[in-house]
Design a protein around this motif. Structure first.
Motif, PDB file in Angstrom:
ATOM      1  N   THR A   1      40.764  34.109  55.047  1.00  0.00           N
ATOM      2  CA  THR A   1      40.068  35.403  55.109  1.00  0.00           C
ATOM      3  C   THR A   1      38.591  35.298  54.765  1.00  0.00           C
ATOM      4  N   SER A   2      38.085  34.083  54.521  1.00  0.00           N
ATOM      5  CA  SER A   2      36.687  33.873  54.133  1.00  0.00           C
ATOM      6  C   SER A   2      36.345  34.691  52.891  1.00  0.00           C
ATOM      7  N   GLN A   3      37.187  34.604  51.891  1.00  0.00           N
ATOM      8  CA  GLN A   3      36.968  35.318  50.641  1.00  0.00           C
ATOM      9  C   GLN A   3      36.958  34.327  49.481  1.00  0.00           C
ATOM     10  N   LEU A   4      36.272  34.737  48.405  1.00  0.00           N
ATOM     11  CA  LEU A   4      36.209  33.948  47.186  1.00  0.00           C
ATOM     12  C   LEU A   4      36.795  34.756  46.045  1.00  0.00           C
ATOM     13  N   ILE A   5      37.689  34.157  45.298  1.00  0.00           N
ATOM     14  CA  ILE A   5      38.274  34.775  44.113  1.00  0.00           C
ATOM     15  C   ILE A   5      37.532  34.203  42.912  1.00  0.00           C
ATOM     16  N   VAL A   6      36.741  35.054  42.263  1.00  0.00           N
ATOM     17  CA  VAL A   6      35.887  34.630  41.156  1.00  0.00           C
ATOM     18  C   VAL A   6      36.471  35.171  39.862  1.00  0.00           C
ATOM     19  N   VAL A   7      36.797  34.271  38.954  1.00  0.00           N
ATOM     20  CA  VAL A   7      37.286  34.612  37.616  1.00  0.00           C
ATOM     21  C   VAL A   7      36.208  34.203  36.636  1.00  0.00           C
ATOM     22  N   ALA A   8      35.477  35.197  36.071  1.00  0.00           N
ATOM     23  CA  ALA A   8      34.338  34.898  35.214  1.00  0.00           C
ATOM     24  C   ALA A   8      34.059  36.094  34.324  1.00  0.00           C
ATOM     25  N   THR A   9      33.120  35.919  33.419  1.00  0.00           N
ATOM     26  CA  THR A   9      32.696  37.004  32.541  1.00  0.00           C
ATOM     27  C   THR A   9      31.765  37.955  33.284  1.00  0.00           C
ATOM     28  N   ASP A  10      31.490  39.109  32.660  1.00  0.00           N
ATOM     29  CA  ASP A  10      30.633  40.094  33.321  1.00  0.00           C
ATOM     30  C   ASP A  10      29.228  39.562  33.594  1.00  0.00           C
TER      31      ASP A  10
END
Length: 581
Positions: free
Chosen positions: A229-238
């Motif tokens: 889907t050309s998407q990035l799942i970003v898990v990070a702080t604000d």
């Protein structure tokens, strides 16, 4: 009039005002309105009296208004509130619009929290551990702080989060109940990780992975690509999420494209000249043989004697036989044929001479004009080739028999072009042309077996140039020049003046090829692309006309079922379905 103004100022100072969207009762005439929206936004109950847009009393002193929240105008359908207070809402509303002015003057912290929560449509609970007005571990009453702020053009939820963070509090949402809990921050706790999905528009997930990973400083943060889907799942702080958004906005932009127009012109010339008399057939390899072991076409027979009736003897003379036809060849210069049992002879190849007096020329020009569009900094491959078969022979061994196979090699011109657009629309080109041609065959011997292997000539260049947009680059120098000269002469006879020309010959050839490459790069703009109109997807399939009816008596090879002329057999119906094209 002055007494009334003083009374209003005194009431505004003592009473605790509420948020801008609080309902106003017509009977409470002495209550100060903190903030009000235009009449099209605030939907009050039937007993409410519409409030003017300017809420704060302009005649009173500015310091007399402790709370002032001026909300931006919204469509009536977006802010339709009922008689129930905002705290009874069951689900959090979408993000509120930007508020032009938020002002608090010496108001308690919980009052400011309540006003901003109403504006943000947030249902919340205060953690009992906050303990305002309650004794702490030392028995001291924990006083509630007062605050004075003035903010402009900020969403209500952002203002609430900033206010809580300033006093060491945090806003935590319960995903099931949609009710937020305001609690005390743990100073030793790590920042909360937030998971977001970013949709890329132009860049690929592979290219963005390394760039985003460099912006993440927390070891717990990570980026997960979704190539489908050309998407990035970003898990990070604000803070990291904000840095990622800025990075994506700068990098996820449309990539420019370049039109590569090429013209490949190959000019070849092959003139030849052959003059004189070539005696190579006679004097280069004259085979002369002499011997007495000639073969017979019919073998000779010796005389025989037989005893007949009455004891009489009968003698049959022998036959000399017929010698092989090799003696009848005109090349024979002598023969000893006679009464011998075997013949003596002398044999030779004879005399051969080739007279040549001819000039020939073969000129050709091959031109190809391929065009290709490629992305900036991506390699475009232009290939004009011919497939050449190569016979591969494998010698047999004791355990496996030998065999042969055919493979194919591409021979021709291959052009690799990589454009790089600079800031001033100048194009940097990396050009690598490769030209391969067939040269000839080479004799190879492996395990006693001789085979021929093809040979190819390869010419290549590798260069980088800087060229303005829509200008032409000309590349030359890929010249293949193979001149050759062959001469023959009979010794001594070929040196005689005038007469020696009958014993000499010469052959000249010049094989020359020159390849010219013209490359024109052009930067494409959005206006260069035009949509095409087509009705292909709306076209209806055409029914093919059947040329044969296998169920008819005339065309069928099977006995006709007269008991079932309509062919109700399900299998037959499946076969009889019409095909479309």
């Amino acid at each position: 009039m002055k007494l009334k103004k003083m009374l209003v100022a005194l009431l505004a100072t003592c009473l605790l005002p509420v948020a801008a969207f609080s309902q106003t009762n017509a009977a409470a005439a002495d209550q100060t309105a903190v903030a009000a929206q235009p009449a099209t936004v605030a939907d009050t109950n039937a007993a409410a009296v519409p409030q003017p847009a300017a809420v704060a009393d302009t005649n009173a002193a500015p310091a007399s208004a402790p709370v002032s929240v001026v909300a931006a105008a919204q469509p009536a359908a977006a802010a339709d509130t009922n008689a129930a207070p905002a705290a009874s809402a069951t689900a959090a509303a979408p993000a509120t619009p930007t508020i032009p002015l938020i002002q608090f003057q010496d108001v308690p912290l919980t009052t400011a929290i309540e006003a901003l929560a109403r504006q943000a449509n947030i249902n919340y609970l205060l953690d009992p551990k906050i303990g305002f007005g309650q004794p702490d571990a030392n028995g001291q009453i924990k006083a509630e702080p007062n605050l004075s702020i003035r903010w402009e053009n900020i969403p209500a939820q952002h203002a609430l989060e900033a206010l809580l963070s300033n006093y060491g509090l945090q806003l935590v949402e319960d995903t099931k109940t949609k009710i937020y809990r305001i609690s005390t921050k743990d100073p030793a706790a790590l920042p909360t990780l937030v998971t977001r999905v970013i949709q890329l528009k132009y860049a690929s997930t592979t290219n963005m992975m390394d760039s985003i990973a460099g912006a993440l400083t927390d070891k717990r943060s990570r980026v997960i690509p979704d190539n489908r889907t050309s998407q990035l799942i970003v898990v990070a702080t604000d803070p990291e999420q904000a840095a990622v958004d800025t990075l994506v906005d700068q990098l996820d932009t449309p990539t420019k494209q370049v039109l590569i127009e090429t013209r490949l012109v190959e000019i070849s010339s092959n003139p030849t000249s052959t003059k004189g008399i070539d005696w190579s057939g006679t004097l280069a390899a004259q085979n002369v043989s002499f011997g007495n072991n000639s073969t017979y076409l019919v073998q000779p027979t010796p005389p025989t004697t037989t005893v007949g009736a009455g004891g009489a003897t009968v003698t049959t003379p022998g036959q000399a036989g017929i010698v092989n036809g090799i003696l009848a060849n005109p090349q024979v210069i002598g023969s000893t044929i006679g009464g011998f049992g075997k013949q003596w002879f002398l044999n030779a190849d004879g005399a051969h001479a080739v007279l040549s007096f001819m000039n020939a020329s073969a000129d050709a020009q091959v031109m190809s004009t391929p065009r290709v569009v490629t992305l900036d900094n991506e390699t475009a491959t232009i290939s004009v080739q011919r497939t050449y078969p190569i016979l591969q022979t494998t010698a047999g061994t004791q355990g496996s028999p030998g065999g042969s196979s055919i493979s194919y090699s591409n021979v021709g011109t291959v052009l690799l072009v990589t454009p790089r657009i600079s800031a001033n629309n100048t194009i940097r080109l990396k050009v690598t042309p490769t030209v391969a041609t067939f040269f000839g065959y080479a004799q190879l011997t492996a395990q006693g077996a001789t085979s021929q292997a093809p040979q190819f000539d390869t010419r290549t260049m590798d260069t980088q140039v800087l060229i303005p947009n829509a200008n032409t680059l000309v590349m030359g120098g890929l010249v293949d020049d193979n001149p050759g000269e062959t001469s023959t002469k009979v010794p001594i006879l070929g040196d005689i003046p005038f007469l020696g020309a009958a014993f000499r010959s010469e052959s000249k050839a010049a094989d020359k090829k020159n390849l010219l490459i013209f490359i024109t790069p052009t930067i494409l703009e959005d206006t260069d692309f035009h949509p095409t109109t087509t009705d292909f997807l709306n076209a209806q399939p055409q029914t093919r006309k059947e040329v044969l009816d296998p169920n008819s008596v005339w065309d069928s090879s099977k006995p006709h079922n007269w008991a079932d002329p309509s062919n109700t057999d399900p299998d037959q119906k499946l076969i009889d379905q019409k095909a479309t094209m």
